[in-house]
Design an enzyme around this catalytic site. Structure first.
Site, PDB file in Angstrom:
ATOM      1  N   ASP A  83       0.849  -1.191   0.000  1.00 19.43           N
ATOM      2  CA  ASP A  83       0.000   0.000   0.000  1.00 19.43           C
ATOM      3  C   ASP A  83       0.885   1.242   0.000  1.00 19.43           C
ATOM      4  OD1 ASP A  83      -2.158  -1.689   0.351  1.00 19.43           O
ATOM      5  OD2 ASP A  83      -2.257  -1.364   2.524  1.00 19.43           O
TER       6      ASP A  83
HETATM    7  N1  URA Z   1      -1.212  -5.908   3.795  1.00 20.08           N
HETATM    8  C1  URA Z   1      -1.680  -4.655   3.815  1.00 20.08           C
HETATM    9  O1  URA Z   1      -2.737  -4.394   4.384  1.00 20.08           O
HETATM   10  N2  URA Z   1      -0.986  -3.703   3.201  1.00 20.08           N
HETATM   11  C2  URA Z   1       0.189  -3.914   2.585  1.00 20.08           C
HETATM   12  O2  URA Z   1       0.792  -2.985   2.045  1.00 20.08           O
HETATM   13  C3  URA Z   1       0.682  -5.231   2.574  1.00 20.08           C
HETATM   14  C4  URA Z   1      -0.045  -6.214   3.191  1.00 20.08           C
END
Ligand code: URA
Length: 218
Positions: A83
């Site tokens: 993310d």
């Molecule tokens: N899980 C998440 O919620 N975000 C990420 O960036 C990676 C795994």
């Protein structure tokens, strides 16, 4: 190593010194671990900062991974995504087969995350997570869950899992009542962040690439 019979080329143990191989196509192994010799293959680890989108180009002009990779001799791509608000380890390569296997849950390559969440996290929550929390798109199977630090105000938890559904860690922790405030990925299979500074990239070593091939079943 050759004398000890530890080296194979295309499945055959090689005992002859000076045997010739084609580095582009030969499958060379030492103790059954691949030594990737294709000269055009590139493998990197990057410590992605928060606020950077996991793409090589962004139409909205936000910071991307390409801002941190600089120019490489061949085009490289990120292995999976984090993310924008997640920081930590992301691998980049032009080795499509390896990238595919590292992201596909079938190959069970474990990714490790550290999340800061409201504390304290009770034992009951740890048990619930290990049992398998049901999300709207199916259950989450964690490989391990551990409370690293457990304060009244905030806790640090380590989650290891081999799947990569969107926002999986955030959704999992939200579902058990401990929404993520900060999230970082610290490990992908055998590759750890270790001392890699935020916003910097390094080439993987020959040994690390071999270890990645091994966990990916190549
Ligand atoms: N899980 C998440 O919620 N975000 C990420 O960036 C990676 C795994």
């Amino acid at each position: 190593m050759i004398a000890a019979g530890r080296v194979s080329v295309d499945g055959q143990i090689v005992r002859r010194f000076g045997a010739r191989v084609d580095p582009e196509t030969s499958e060379i192994r030492v103790d059954d671990v691949r030594v990737v010799t294709a000269p055009d293959k590139l493998y990197f680890a990057l410590n992605k900062p928060r606020g950077v989108v996991s793409t090589m180009w962004d139409p909205q002009g936000r910071p991307t991974l390409a801002d941190y990779t600089g120019q490489t001799s061949e085009r490289i791509f990120h292995v999976g995504r984090l993310d924008t608000e997640t920081e930590g380890l992301i691998l980049l390569t032009n080795d499509g087969e390896l990238a595919n296997r590292l992201t596909h849950p079938r190959y069970k390559v474990i990714k490790t995350y550290i999340a800061k969440v409201p504390g304290p996290v009770p034992q009951r929550v740890a048990r619930e997570i290990k049992k398998g929390v049901e999300l709207e798109d199916g259950p989450v199977e964690v490989d391990s869950f551990r409370v690293v630090d457990n304060d009244d105000q905030q806790a640090l938890v380590e989650i290891r899992l081999h799947e990569g559904r969107k926002h999986i860690v955030r959704r999992l922790m939200e579902a058990v009542g401990h929404p993520v405030a900060d999230l970082a990925r610290t490990q992908v299979g055998p590759i750890g962040l270790n001392t890699l500074k935020l916003g910097t990239m390094r080439a993987l070593t020959q040994r690390e690439v071999g270890e990645l091939y091994k966990v990916a079943g190549l």
